[in-house]
Design an enzyme around this catalytic site. Structure first.
Site, PDB file in Angstrom:
ATOM      1  N   LEU A  96       0.867  -1.176   0.000  1.00 55.66           N
ATOM      2  CA  LEU A  96       0.000   0.000   0.000  1.00 55.66           C
ATOM      3  C   LEU A  96       0.904   1.226   0.000  1.00 55.66           C
ATOM      4  O   LEU A  96       1.998   1.201   0.565  1.00 55.66           O
ATOM      5  CB  LEU A  96      -0.901   0.024   1.243  1.00 55.66           C
ATOM      6  CG  LEU A  96      -1.979  -1.065   1.353  1.00 55.66           C
ATOM      7  CD1 LEU A  96      -2.700  -0.950   2.694  1.00 55.66           C
ATOM      8  CD2 LEU A  96      -2.977  -0.992   0.208  1.00 55.66           C
ATOM      9  N   ASP A  97       0.436   2.307  -0.632  1.00 52.20           N
ATOM     10  CA  ASP A  97       1.213   3.541  -0.626  1.00 52.20           C
ATOM     11  C   ASP A  97       1.457   4.003   0.810  1.00 52.20           C
ATOM     12  O   ASP A  97       0.692   3.679   1.730  1.00 52.20           O
ATOM     13  CB  ASP A  97       0.470   4.645  -1.391  1.00 52.20           C
ATOM     14  CG  ASP A  97       0.311   4.337  -2.865  1.00 52.20           C
ATOM     15  OD1 ASP A  97       1.089   3.511  -3.382  1.00 52.20           O
ATOM     16  OD2 ASP A  97      -0.599   4.913  -3.491  1.00 52.20           O
ATOM     17  N   ARG A  98       2.493   4.781   0.984  1.00 50.02           N
ATOM     18  CA  ARG A  98       2.892   5.241   2.317  1.00 50.02           C
ATOM     19  C   ARG A  98       1.717   5.797   3.116  1.00 50.02           C
ATOM     20  O   ARG A  98       1.559   5.507   4.297  1.00 50.02           O
ATOM     21  CB  ARG A  98       3.975   6.308   2.175  1.00 50.02           C
ATOM     22  CG  ARG A  98       4.401   6.954   3.479  1.00 50.02           C
ATOM     23  CD  ARG A  98       5.553   7.900   3.279  1.00 50.02           C
ATOM     24  NE  ARG A  98       5.990   8.489   4.527  1.00 50.02           N
ATOM     25  CZ  ARG A  98       7.150   9.122   4.699  1.00 50.02           C
ATOM     26  NH1 ARG A  98       7.973   9.264   3.680  1.00 50.02           N
ATOM     27  NH2 ARG A  98       7.485   9.612   5.871  1.00 50.02           N
TER      28      ARG A  98
END
Length: 293
Positions: A96-98
């Protein structure tokens, strides 16, 4: 580098008597450093675990960032993780993105890893996300089918690109679950990316949407929604605006991986795991939702 106490270009030609100051590069990191990073475990057995990833957390070390990642927290939490993705990504099946929160699966054994990874590869795993977006789409439910590739100008970004120009097939199904008027207490701060401001829908309306990606391209949901003129609130990289209401401030994308459905790698039972919404998105919805609803 400094020469004679002044910052100097690399092209400078040294002269006799010059005093050169240089910073010694940091020592290379040869192994993962266990760190007591809080992990919200949703489900765990001897084969894998599922967690609800918090915002502002990178999944694994990369590009000089060797500590403070989810993986550093995992190696502190336990010692048994799959090795298929190498020493720097133990157990990691997907990312997942940051600043995207929500459910993630992590494999404990190589067998569990390849069995779950095969489901990702065959697109038999169903992932459901939710987001708060700017504006209300003209169609309350639709499929966005637009290829995505690397942005031509900004390394960290993705963009809608024709397949002949490097784009890869990307498909997202969306459905509007709830619509809001903007709270009179709220203000919106524009994206620092001037080129993205053209995507921003009129700020007085918002929608809570359910998203089902059929593919897994980098930043897919964020790029697809922005391409329709409805970027995710707080997603300044793709045209969203920072949301401020009183002492509440949301400056990360209001995007959450809410649910995942898959086959257990050993029992072969169908499983659905859910991750509750984080406090900041809950607060955003509370501010936007009419008080009498």
């Amino acid at each position: 580098m400094k020469v004679n106490a002044k910052a100097t270009k690399a092209s400078y030609k040294l002269k006799l008597g010059d005093v050169v100051e240089m910073l010694h590069p940091p020592e290379p990191v040869n192994e993962l450093v266990p760190e007591p990073i809080p992990l919200e475990i949703i489900y765990e057995d001897e084969h894998f675990l599922a967690l609800n990833k918090q915002a502002d957390l990178i999944v694994h070390p990369a590009r000089g960032r060797w500590t403070g990642t989810l993986v550093n927290g995992l190696v502190h939490y336990g010692k048994k993780w799959s090795t298929i993705n190498g020493n720097w990504r133990p157990g990691i099946l997907h990312r997942l993105d940051r600043n995207t929160t929500g459910v993630m699966l992590v494999a404990k054994s190589d067998e569990a890893h390849w069995r779950i990874a095969r489901q990702f590869e065959n697109r038999t795993i169903q992932k459901t996300y939710v987001a708060v977006i700017h504006g209300v789409p003209e169609l309350l439910a639709d499929v966005i089918d637009l290829p995505i590739g690397k942005d031509k100008y900004i390394r960290e970004k993705q963009a809608i690109r024709k397949e002949e120009n490097g784009g890869r097939s990307a498909i997202t199904k969306y459905q509007v679950e709830e619509m809001f008027e903007r709270s009179p207490l709220a203000t919106l701060h524009p994206s620092p990316f001037a080129s993205d401001r053209k995507f921003l829908a009129p700020p007085e309306k918002f929608s809570f949407v359910r998203l089902t990606p059929k593919t897994g391209r980098t930043h897919q949901l964020r790029v697809h929604l922005a391409s329709q003129g409805h970027p995710i609130v707080g997603d300044t990289m793709y045209g969203g605006r920072i949301f401020v209401a009183g002492d509440f401030r949301l400056e990360r994308q209001a995007l959450h991986a809410a649910e995942i459905t898959f086959v257990h790698p050993v029992t072969l039972n169908m499983m659905t795991l859910t991750a509750p919404l984080p406090p900041d998105i809950l607060r955003l919805i509370e501010i936007l939702r009419p008080k009498n609803s």
